[in-house]
Design an enzyme around this catalytic site. Sequence first.
Site, PDB file in Angstrom:
ATOM      1  N   ASN A 147       1.740   2.543  -2.425  1.00 47.10           N
ATOM      2  CA  ASN A 147       2.717   2.488  -3.507  1.00 47.10           C
ATOM      3  C   ASN A 147       1.889   2.675  -4.787  1.00 47.10           C
ATOM      4  O   ASN A 147       1.139   1.789  -5.188  1.00 47.10           O
ATOM      5  CB  ASN A 147       3.422   1.117  -3.467  1.00 47.10           C
ATOM      6  N   CYS A 198       5.299  -3.664 -10.071  1.00 50.40           N
ATOM      7  CA  CYS A 198       6.360  -4.594  -9.701  1.00 50.40           C
ATOM      8  C   CYS A 198       5.875  -5.997  -9.348  1.00 50.40           C
ATOM      9  O   CYS A 198       5.618  -6.795 -10.227  1.00 50.40           O
ATOM     10  CB  CYS A 198       7.222  -4.011  -8.587  1.00 50.40           C
ATOM     11  N   ASN A 209      11.011  -2.248  -9.195  1.00 49.72           N
ATOM     12  CA  ASN A 209      12.330  -2.247  -8.537  1.00 49.72           C
ATOM     13  C   ASN A 209      12.543  -3.678  -8.083  1.00 49.72           C
ATOM     14  O   ASN A 209      11.904  -4.122  -7.121  1.00 49.72           O
ATOM     15  CB  ASN A 209      12.338  -1.381  -7.270  1.00 49.72           C
ATOM     16  N   LYS A 222      -0.789  -0.237  -5.545  1.00 43.90           N
ATOM     17  CA  LYS A 222      -0.257  -1.615  -5.620  1.00 43.90           C
ATOM     18  C   LYS A 222      -1.046  -2.585  -4.743  1.00 43.90           C
ATOM     19  O   LYS A 222      -1.217  -2.345  -3.539  1.00 43.90           O
ATOM     20  CB  LYS A 222       1.214  -1.586  -5.211  1.00 43.90           C
ATOM     21  N   GLU A 270       8.528   2.195 -10.885  1.00 42.03           N
ATOM     22  CA  GLU A 270       7.923   2.223  -9.540  1.00 42.03           C
ATOM     23  C   GLU A 270       8.752   3.148  -8.641  1.00 42.03           C
ATOM     24  O   GLU A 270       9.980   3.168  -8.734  1.00 42.03           O
ATOM     25  CB  GLU A 270       7.971   0.791  -8.976  1.00 42.03           C
ATOM     26  N   GLU A 277       8.052  -3.243   2.271  1.00 39.18           N
ATOM     27  CA  GLU A 277       6.835  -2.665   1.670  1.00 39.18           C
ATOM     28  C   GLU A 277       5.597  -2.962   2.516  1.00 39.18           C
ATOM     29  O   GLU A 277       4.684  -2.146   2.607  1.00 39.18           O
ATOM     30  CB  GLU A 277       6.621  -3.213   0.261  1.00 39.18           C
TER      31      GLU A 277
HETATM   32  N1  CDT Z   1       9.215  -3.777  -5.689  1.00 38.64           N
HETATM   33  C1  CDT Z   1       8.848  -5.074  -5.722  1.00 38.64           C
HETATM   34  O1  CDT Z   1       7.678  -5.415  -5.684  1.00 38.64           O
HETATM   35  N2  CDT Z   1       9.858  -5.963  -5.789  1.00 38.64           N
HETATM   36  C2  CDT Z   1       9.620  -7.365  -5.698  1.00 38.64           C
HETATM   37  C3  CDT Z   1      10.737  -7.998  -4.972  1.00 38.64           C
HETATM   38  C4  CDT Z   1      10.321  -9.291  -4.426  1.00 38.64           C
HETATM   39  S1  CDT Z   1      11.356  -9.831  -3.176  1.00 38.64           S
HETATM   40  C5  CDT Z   1      10.778  -9.173  -1.775  1.00 38.64           C
HETATM   41  C6  CDT Z   1       9.451  -8.052  -7.038  1.00 38.64           C
HETATM   42  O2  CDT Z   1       8.545  -8.878  -7.152  1.00 38.64           O
HETATM   43  O3  CDT Z   1      10.227  -7.802  -7.968  1.00 38.64           O
END
Ligand code: CDT
Length: 313
Positions: free
Chosen positions: A108, A169, A194, A125, A48, A144
């Site tokens: 995204n 993600c 990420n 996303k 991502e 985000e």
């Molecule tokens: N990039 C991304 O979606 N990361 C989220 C972090 C969650 S905490 C705000 C994840 O679900 O891994």
Amino acid sequence: MSGRKLRIAVGQLGPITKEETRDKVVDRLLSLLHQANDAEVDLIVYPELALTTFFPRWFIEDQSAIDSFFETEMPGPATQRLFEAAKDFGIGFSLGYAELTPDGHRYNTQILVERDGAIVGKYRKVHLPGHEDHETWREFQHLERRYFEAGSDFTTWNAFGGVVGMAICNDRRWPETYRCLALGGAELILIGYNTPLHYAPDPSQDALAGFHNHLVMQSGAYQNGCFVVGVAKGGVEEGVASLAESCVIAPSGEILAVTTHSGDELAFADIDLDACDSYKNTLFDFNRYRRPEAYSAITDQKGRITPAEEVND
Ligand code: CDT
């Protein structure tokens, strides 16, 4: 490989600093691509937001500074080299990036590029995690929901001899993601991520980050008879530690390949898309066993509605 047999690679990235140029990042993507070519890989999946640092960790007010993390064209000046090299090698790829559309929408996004260099799929996303406003109590932000609009659907595409879907993600934590893609026939689901190892709203979850990562993707693969490929940008980026553990998962739910450290790393597995049939045509034969008439709460309702209090009189 041939037909529905594919050699598929995770092209995991380590940290990207705020100062690192697109050209330097593309050099790293190309280095992974060259390793993939040496290994006779058919498809490499990158993470991502793979072209820049994970900028939603900062509250940024200057819109031009925010937009410096976005791509206005794909391929663009920096990514053209990647498209050309992949086409020369006959390797397909999937790449996550921040997309700014000509009419000013920001997403995204992840694309799927076939072995002839054509973009065959674009996914935006759907599940945007984190928060909208500057929350100063956090060690770092997860904005985000401020910087991106949400995508609106889960599409699948005929590609690589099968049916391919993408998710990004946080999408991987939601069973609806896999089920919608599987209802579109997905046999292969590609997911970049990420994932900070620290979750500020409930740090008791921090120690379980790796377990939860594999748990959701293995379940999604098994319950839908799909291969799932999850690819991290891992390591400590601008002071924030993120999960690595990129992997390729079979429709059995078993992990076929996994990275061993949190930097740039290639790991690959040989998959046969026909292996989906043993799950899609038996235990998870949707046409035979699903009961959508019993599932109306899934689409009619957003949050939970608990039973009304019992009245004792
Ligand atoms: N990039 C991304 O979606 N990361 C989220 C972090 C969650 S905490 C705000 C994840 O679900 O891994």
